[in-house]
Design a protein around this motif. Structure first.
Motif, PDB file in Angstrom:
ATOM      1  N   UNK A 165      29.583  31.021  36.988  1.00  0.00           N
ATOM      2  CA  UNK A 165      29.924  29.612  37.089  1.00  0.00           C
ATOM      3  C   UNK A 165      30.452  29.269  38.474  1.00  0.00           C
ATOM      4  N   UNK A 166      30.455  27.974  38.824  1.00  0.00           N
ATOM      5  CA  UNK A 166      31.008  27.573  40.122  1.00  0.00           C
ATOM      6  C   UNK A 166      32.489  27.916  40.277  1.00  0.00           C
ATOM      7  N   UNK A 167      33.188  28.136  39.151  1.00  0.00           N
ATOM      8  CA  UNK A 167      34.614  28.448  39.208  1.00  0.00           C
ATOM      9  C   UNK A 167      34.877  29.908  39.585  1.00  0.00           C
ATOM     10  N   UNK A 168      33.840  30.734  39.573  1.00  0.00           N
ATOM     11  CA  UNK A 168      34.034  32.158  39.849  1.00  0.00           C
ATOM     12  C   UNK A 168      34.466  32.373  41.293  1.00  0.00           C
ATOM     13  N   UNK A 169      35.246  33.407  41.499  1.00  0.00           N
ATOM     14  CA  UNK A 169      35.661  33.757  42.850  1.00  0.00           C
ATOM     15  C   UNK A 169      34.436  34.080  43.698  1.00  0.00           C
ATOM     16  N   UNK A 170      34.457  33.627  44.929  1.00  0.00           N
ATOM     17  CA  UNK A 170      33.295  33.843  45.791  1.00  0.00           C
ATOM     18  C   UNK A 170      33.220  35.272  46.314  1.00  0.00           C
ATOM     19  N   UNK A 171      34.350  35.920  46.486  1.00  0.00           N
ATOM     20  CA  UNK A 171      34.343  37.285  46.997  1.00  0.00           C
ATOM     21  C   UNK A 171      33.821  38.242  45.934  1.00  0.00           C
ATOM     22  N   UNK A 172      33.176  39.330  46.351  1.00  0.00           N
ATOM     23  CA  UNK A 172      32.707  40.322  45.382  1.00  0.00           C
ATOM     24  C   UNK A 172      33.858  40.900  44.562  1.00  0.00           C
ATOM     25  N   UNK A 173      33.572  41.264  43.317  1.00  0.00           N
ATOM     26  CA  UNK A 173      34.573  41.894  42.462  1.00  0.00           C
ATOM     27  C   UNK A 173      34.614  43.377  42.792  1.00  0.00           C
ATOM     28  N   UNK A 174      35.768  43.833  43.204  1.00  0.00           N
ATOM     29  CA  UNK A 174      35.877  45.223  43.638  1.00  0.00           C
ATOM     30  C   UNK A 174      36.816  46.047  42.763  1.00  0.00           C
ATOM     31  N   UNK A 175      37.439  45.433  41.779  1.00  0.00           N
ATOM     32  CA  UNK A 175      38.267  46.203  40.848  1.00  0.00           C
ATOM     33  C   UNK A 175      38.063  45.662  39.440  1.00  0.00           C
ATOM     34  N   UNK A 176      38.665  46.338  38.469  1.00  0.00           N
ATOM     35  CA  UNK A 176      38.468  45.979  37.064  1.00  0.00           C
ATOM     36  C   UNK A 176      39.642  45.186  36.502  1.00  0.00           C
ATOM     37  N   UNK A 177      40.364  44.489  37.377  1.00  0.00           N
ATOM     38  CA  UNK A 177      41.505  43.695  36.922  1.00  0.00           C
ATOM     39  C   UNK A 177      41.072  42.633  35.915  1.00  0.00           C
ATOM     40  N   UNK A 178      39.906  42.014  36.139  1.00  0.00           N
ATOM     41  CA  UNK A 178      39.429  40.983  35.222  1.00  0.00           C
ATOM     42  C   UNK A 178      39.158  41.536  33.836  1.00  0.00           C
ATOM     43  N   UNK A 248      32.246  46.005  40.578  1.00  0.00           N
ATOM     44  CA  UNK A 248      33.569  46.618  40.561  1.00  0.00           C
ATOM     45  C   UNK A 248      33.483  48.086  40.156  1.00  0.00           C
ATOM     46  N   UNK A 249      32.661  48.390  39.156  1.00  0.00           N
ATOM     47  CA  UNK A 249      32.491  49.771  38.713  1.00  0.00           C
ATOM     48  C   UNK A 249      31.966  50.634  39.859  1.00  0.00           C
ATOM     49  N   UNK A 250      30.945  50.140  40.545  1.00  0.00           N
ATOM     50  CA  UNK A 250      30.339  50.879  41.659  1.00  0.00           C
ATOM     51  C   UNK A 250      31.356  51.086  42.779  1.00  0.00           C
ATOM     52  N   UNK A 251      32.086  50.034  43.115  1.00  0.00           N
ATOM     53  CA  UNK A 251      33.070  50.115  44.195  1.00  0.00           C
ATOM     54  C   UNK A 251      34.167  51.115  43.873  1.00  0.00           C
ATOM     55  N   UNK A 252      34.694  51.042  42.641  1.00  0.00           N
ATOM     56  CA  UNK A 252      35.755  51.969  42.243  1.00  0.00           C
ATOM     57  C   UNK A 252      35.256  53.413  42.196  1.00  0.00           C
ATOM     58  N   UNK A 253      33.959  53.588  42.009  1.00  0.00           N
ATOM     59  CA  UNK A 253      33.376  54.927  41.963  1.00  0.00           C
ATOM     60  C   UNK A 253      33.094  55.487  43.348  1.00  0.00           C
ATOM     61  N   UNK A 340      35.193  54.875  32.183  1.00  0.00           N
ATOM     62  CA  UNK A 340      34.404  56.098  32.038  1.00  0.00           C
ATOM     63  C   UNK A 340      33.187  56.063  32.960  1.00  0.00           C
ATOM     64  N   UNK A 341      32.597  54.862  33.107  1.00  0.00           N
ATOM     65  CA  UNK A 341      31.451  54.720  34.000  1.00  0.00           C
ATOM     66  C   UNK A 341      31.854  54.983  35.448  1.00  0.00           C
ATOM     67  N   UNK A 342      33.045  54.527  35.827  1.00  0.00           N
ATOM     68  CA  UNK A 342      33.543  54.796  37.177  1.00  0.00           C
ATOM     69  C   UNK A 342      33.574  56.296  37.432  1.00  0.00           C
ATOM     70  N   UNK A 343      34.150  57.037  36.506  1.00  0.00           N
ATOM     71  CA  UNK A 343      34.246  58.489  36.694  1.00  0.00           C
ATOM     72  C   UNK A 343      32.864  59.137  36.700  1.00  0.00           C
ATOM     73  N   UNK A 344      31.975  58.712  35.824  1.00  0.00           N
ATOM     74  CA  UNK A 344      30.658  59.335  35.758  1.00  0.00           C
ATOM     75  C   UNK A 344      29.877  59.111  37.042  1.00  0.00           C
ATOM     76  N   UNK A 345      29.917  57.881  37.565  1.00  0.00           N
ATOM     77  CA  UNK A 345      29.204  57.601  38.809  1.00  0.00           C
ATOM     78  C   UNK A 345      29.830  58.377  39.959  1.00  0.00           C
TER      79      UNK A 345
END
Length: 358
Positions: A165-178, A248-253, A340-345
């Motif tokens: 949506x237009x309300x979403x943050x423009x910056x990439x999501x880099x963590x799983x806080x959401x 976020x998963x990819x970044x955290x991995x 778990x996906x973070x650790x596996x990647x």
């Protein structure tokens, strides 16, 4: 909402592997169990900031799809779920939750029809994505006035509902806080806040261990990574963009999503784009097929395509056999298993630093 690919990651985020496969579920009613009385009222907001106040624990919950259903099962509120849309396909839920999840009545193989939802007797509807007319649920769902008239309170998983949506943050999501916020929010709404904290604490522990292990790897030395949505078809790849939880998963991995810079959750791409990115690693992202053998064959087919397709057979990752076999469900859908996906990647792309399962 914009159109979405119907049989792949973009579909998996809406259906947890069922719109393109067989659905699970049963028809028996589930008896509501005693629920907590403390901790109310609870006020939550939607993507536009509109607030809903929950004055008591819900006892009859309908979920829009298997993503929100799994979250409720993880929270221990599954016995209060009286129906779901986009039911979990065979093999998609964790084994500990599969039996209970299969007992949840299916109100719609895709989106729950408006009339059935309003007449379900629910007191809470947990909506993973909001209105998605391209996913087979009709042009519109109930209005907020119709929800209110039926006595149904309507809440969202914001990490997924707001991403496109237009309300979403423009910056990439880099963590799983959401994702963690969604777990806490749903825990507060259902009176399972203590369990929500346990789940979030467990996620943060697993992710923190990976983060510590990779602390010495500079950003520019982290491998580039492409998510290949084999189930979406092979004529045109789908880019998993910066707003998507998978980023976020990819970044955290400890990897770098090659399409992190596109300002969306998903976006149609081209093989020319993928070739230009020439990723170090490619995730073979497929839906669980319901058995280990069938799922392994889907991974094999995805890899075989990349090795034989003229546009991709020369890619660095393909030439070196750098493939990550991990399902769509745990990377592109917000949930406890994202950790778990973070650790596996991480264990795949940084095997000397991260050991899977430890």
């Amino acid at each position: 909402m914009r159109p979405r690919v119907v049989c792949g990651i973009a579909a998996a985020v809406a259906l947890f592997a069922t719109a393109c496969g067989s659905g699970g579920g049963g028809s028996a009613s589930i008896t509501a169990q005693p629920v907590p009385a403390a901790g109310y009222p609870v006020t939550v907001a939607d993507c536009a900031g509109k607030e809903t106040t929950i004055t008591k624990a819900p006892t009859r919950i309908v979920t829009s799809n298997a993503a929100s259903l799994e979250m409720l099962l993880q929270l221990g509120a599954g016995d209060r779920v009286i129906g779901t849309g986009f039911p979990p396909g065979k093999g998609t839920l964790p084994s500990a939750l599969a039996e209970q999840g299969a007992k949840v009545p299916v109100l719609g193989d895709k989106a729950v029809p408006k009339e059935k939802l309003l007449g379900s007797g629910a007191d809470l509807y947990v909506d993973t994505f909001g209105a998605m007319p391209m996913m087979g649920g009709g042009a519109t769902g109930p209005s907020e006035a119709e929800f209110a008239a039926a006595g149904i309170q309507h809440v969202y998983l914001l990490s997924t509902a707001c991403a496109g949506t237009p309300k979403a943050a423009k910056a990439p999501r880099t963590d799983l806080a959401g994702t963690e916020d969604d777990i806490r929010r749903l825990g507060a709404v259902t009176g399972t806040a203590a369990r929500a904290e346990e789940l979030v604490t467990g996620m943060e522990k697993r992710i923190g261990e990976v983060r510590t292990a990779l602390a010495g790897v500079p950003e520019d030395e982290r491998p580039s990574y492409f998510v290949f949505d084999f189930d979406a078809g092979t004529k045109q790849p789908v880019a998993v963009c910066g707003r998507q939880v998978a980023n976020a998963v990819i970044t955290q991995a400890g990897a770098r999503n090659v399409f992190a810079d596109c300002d969306a959750d998903f976006k149609p791409g081209s093989w020319e784009d993928v070739v230009a990115k020439n990723p170090d690693w490619i995730q073979l992202s497929v839906r669980n097929r319901g058995s280990e053998e069938a799922t392994r064959k889907a991974y094999d087919d995805a890899e075989a395509f990349l090795r034989s397709f003229p546009a991709t057979q020369g890619l660095k990752a393909v030439q070196e056999g750098r493939f990550v076999r991990i399902g769509s469900e745990v990377t592109t859908i917000a949930g406890v298993r994202n950790a778990d996906a973070v650790r596996q990647i991480a264990a795949t792309v940084h095997p000397d630093l991260v050991k899977n399962g430890q």
